[in-house]
Structures are given as C-alpha cells and as structure tokens.
Design a protein around this motif. Structure first.
Motif, PDB file in Angstrom:
ATOM      1  N   SER A 282       3.221  -3.744   9.121  1.00 20.84           N
ATOM      2  CA  SER A 282       2.247  -2.309   9.725  1.00 20.84           C
ATOM      3  C   SER A 282       3.566  -1.444   9.883  1.00 20.84           C
TER       4      SER A 282
ATOM      5  N   ARG B  49      -4.639  -0.872   5.887  1.00 19.13           N
ATOM      6  CA  ARG B  49      -4.928  -0.344   4.976  1.00 19.13           C
ATOM      7  C   ARG B  49      -5.289   0.697   5.362  1.00 19.13           C
TER       8      ARG B  49
ATOM      9  N   GLN C  63      -9.429  -9.410   0.791  1.00 18.20           N
ATOM     10  CA  GLN C  63      -8.896  -8.818   1.016  1.00 18.20           C
ATOM     11  C   GLN C  63     -10.778  -8.601   1.960  1.00 18.20           C
TER      12      GLN C  63
ATOM     13  N   HIS D  91      -3.683   4.875   2.503  1.00 21.57           N
ATOM     14  CA  HIS D  91      -4.548   4.684   3.266  1.00 21.57           C
ATOM     15  C   HIS D  91      -5.862   4.673   2.050  1.00 21.57           C
TER      16      HIS D  91
ATOM     17  N   LEU E  10      -4.316  -1.846  -3.046  1.00 19.85           N
ATOM     18  CA  LEU E  10      -3.899  -2.339  -2.568  1.00 19.85           C
ATOM     19  C   LEU E  10      -3.068  -2.760  -4.197  1.00 19.85           C
TER      20      LEU E  10
ATOM     21  N   GLN F 117       2.052  -5.334   3.368  1.00 25.13           N
ATOM     22  CA  GLN F 117       1.387  -6.285   4.190  1.00 25.13           C
ATOM     23  C   GLN F 117       1.698  -7.748   4.625  1.00 25.13           C
TER      24      GLN F 117
ATOM     25  N   ASP G  15      -5.003  -6.650   8.962  1.00 27.20           N
ATOM     26  CA  ASP G  15      -4.154  -6.123   7.473  1.00 27.20           C
ATOM     27  C   ASP G  15      -5.427  -4.637   7.128  1.00 27.20           C
TER      28      ASP G  15
ATOM     29  N   ILE H 259       0.683  -1.265  -0.031  1.00 30.17           N
ATOM     30  CA  ILE H 259       0.085  -0.063  -0.391  1.00 30.17           C
ATOM     31  C   ILE H 259       1.216   1.334  -0.061  1.00 30.17           C
TER      32      ILE H 259
END
Length: 349
Positions: A125, A53, A333, A15, A21, A79, A49, A12
């Motif tokens: 992270s 994100r 995800q 955000h 992604l 990630q 995750d 990423i």
C-alpha cells in the motif's frame, strides 16, 4: 544464481475492481542501503489487498474518500503484504551472510524504531509489495526462519493475519483460563485468533456458519456459534459467566448487541469492519462495568518477533485454502472476496 534485470509483477494504477490488476514486466528493484532483496517464494492474500485496490479505507476527514491503508496511494503500486522467500541480494551496510536464508518479511512501516512502535504504513500500500518475483525490505523487517518446519505457503500466511491476531490478543491482554469470543472465525485473521488464543490456554468460542464450522472447530475452537442464528443467545448459553475478551474483525451490529455479554472489566478488541464501520452501542454498558473497546491495527515489532518465534517452533499451523499462480491474481482476489473458504489464499510468483 544471479538476479535478473526484469521480473513479473501485478500492480494497480488506479482504484477499482479486480479488472484494475495489471500483470506486467518491471525492473527488479535494487536494494538500497540497509535493505535486502527477497526472491518471493509465496505471497498470501488479505482483505487489505481488496480494500487497498478499492480505495475503501477512507480518511479521518472524509470516511467515504478513496484511500489506501493510510492515505492516498502513490500509483502504480505493486500489491501484496505477506511474503515468504529467500534473500537474493543485500544493499550496503547489510551482511552478505543473509543471502540464501529463508525469511518472512514484516510488512509494517512503523512510526518509530522501538519495540512498541505503531504501524503507519504497509507493504503493498505505502510501498511496493510481494505480488512480484522480487521485493525489497529493510533488513530489520526481515526475519530468518530457515529452520522452521512450516512451508513457504504457511509462512506467507503469517504476517498480516497472524500478526493482526497476535496484536489483538496482546492489546486485549488475554490470559490463560479466560474466555474469548472470536468473530469472523473462518477468515485468515479469525482462524489465527482461534489458534493463538487456544495456544494461550484460553477457552475459545468462535462465530462461523455453514460448511465452515467444522474447519473452525478443527482449528481449536471449543464451541462454535452459528452466525445464522441468534448470536447473543448462543453465547449466553455457551458462556453463562460472560466473555472476558471479544476478538472482533466484523464490528457492525455485533458490537451493540454483544457488549452486554462482557464480564466486569471485559475487553472488546476491534481490528476490522467486515460487518460495517458505523457502530452504535449503549455507552452505559461500557462505563458501568469498567469494560473497554480497544482498536487494534496490525502488530508492533515486539509482537512480530513473538510471532516469528511461534513460526520457528511451528506452534501454529496455518491453513492454506487455495493456491494460484501470480498471473491469476484477479481470480485469487475474487475467490477471497467470496469468503467461502477456510484459511488463507496464497499465490506463487
């Protein structure tokens, strides 16, 4: 087989939703002194995750601020906290005998070196993670599980979900013969809580709903509380003597409604906020009954060592709900965010 110069990775750069992604090619990281390079066999997904994100963790001074697990993300970031694979290379100061060994990586970054250290950062992270063909990790965070009968997919489900569950159970001091209530029991952490609490000899009541109830019962729950009905009334009926330990990943209204269900000296352990982080409860139920509300973030190094012993002996049997290739990380995800599955979602780099 040698290590290539480049690899596929999903990262990423900001955000946002699943659309941020980015499936790309990057250089294979070189293990630094005291590190190993792991070829990723499987990487499991976690709510962490999604929240990382989205930047959904907030900060102590600003709960609504966009933030990673423990602060601002250093973009771009690969990630993925949960890795099982094989050691492909080692950095200086690390024995070469580890090369080729099957390992699970403890994804926590700790605040100290002792067995009771607190996690203050997380792979995926605060450092690059396992949404990639290779990842580096400090050698002391790499656990040899070559002899485990569990598959790579099952091993990859363990670090965050089962580590978090074991941390909750240890901090809540759950003992044989006690009664535990598990919220969000069909999710990764919830199912791990059910399995580990059952293995500890506790009586396990689990909160779930709909088509997931059978899967939760199969994981070891003695009784399943239907989330769609009156939860406190069902718990009082199933456990009229009260609950010793609540293992809660939901929080929200459940805390205020459920605190009176605790027995004298009961413990309410919270490790998630799927139902909301703004909690209200009657504080008299806390001090008049010597009960405790305990925050639990992941695990300690000692907890993780206990978990790896369970993995080597296959004393827990992780449930894999679905698998995806790495280039379908966004779809994986999205599947996770729907919360319609029982168990864990795993990707194969």
């Amino acid at each position: 087989m040698g290590v290539p110069d480049a690899m596929r990775a999903v990262r990423i750069t900001q955000h946002g939703g699943p659309e941020v992604l980015e499936d790309t090619e990057v250089a294979v990281p070189a293990p630094q002194a005291g590190e190993v390079l792991v070829r990723v066999g499987a990487v499991a997904l976690n709510n962490t995750d999604l929240w990382t994100r989205e930047g959904a963790y907030g900060r102590p001074d600003d709960p609504k601020a966009l933030s990673g697990w423990r602060g601002p993300i250093d973009f771009p970031r690969i990630q993925g906290a949960d890795v099982a694979g094989r050691v492909a290379a080692v950095g200086t100061g690390v024995t070469g005998s580890l090369v080729g060994r099957r390992v699970v990586v403890d994804p926590a970054i700790y605040d100290a070196t002792g067995p009771d250290a607190h996690p203050v950062g997380l792979m995926g992270s605060e450092r690059d993670g396992g949404y990639a063909q290779y990842v580096t990790a400090p050698v002391e965070r790499v656990h040899d599980v070559t002899e485990s009968p569990l598959t790579d997919d099952q091993l990859a489900t363990l670090p965050t979900a089962y580590g978090t569950a074991l941390g909750m159970i240890e901090r809540g001091r759950l003992r044989t013969g006690e009664t535990a209530l598990v919220s969000g029991a069909s999710g990764g952490v919830g199912l791990a809580l059910v399995q580990i609490a059952r293995a500890r000899g506790a009586r396990v009541l689990a909160v779930s709903s709909g088509s997931k109830i059978d899967g939760v019962r199969a994981a070891g729950a003695h009784d399943v509380i239907d989330r769609a009905e009156d939860i406190p009334a069902q718990v009082r009926s199933a456990a009229p003597e009260g609950i010793d330990v609540v293992l809660d990943v939901v929080a929200g209204e459940l805390v205020g409604e459920g605190l009176p269900l605790l027995r004298e000296g009961g413990r309410w352990v919270i490790a998630g906020a799927l139902g909301g982080y703004d909690v209200t409860f009657d504080v008299r139920r806390l001090y008049l009954h010597n009960t405790q509300v305990i925050g639990s973030s992941m695990h300690t190094p000692e907890h993780f060592g206990i978990l790896m012993d369970l993995a080597r002996r296959a004393e827990v049997q992780p449930v894999v709900a679905a698998t995806f290739p790495l280039d379908r990380a966004a779809a994986a995800q999205r599947e996770l965010s729907r919360r319609e599955h029982v168990g864990k979602i795993v990707m194969h780099p």
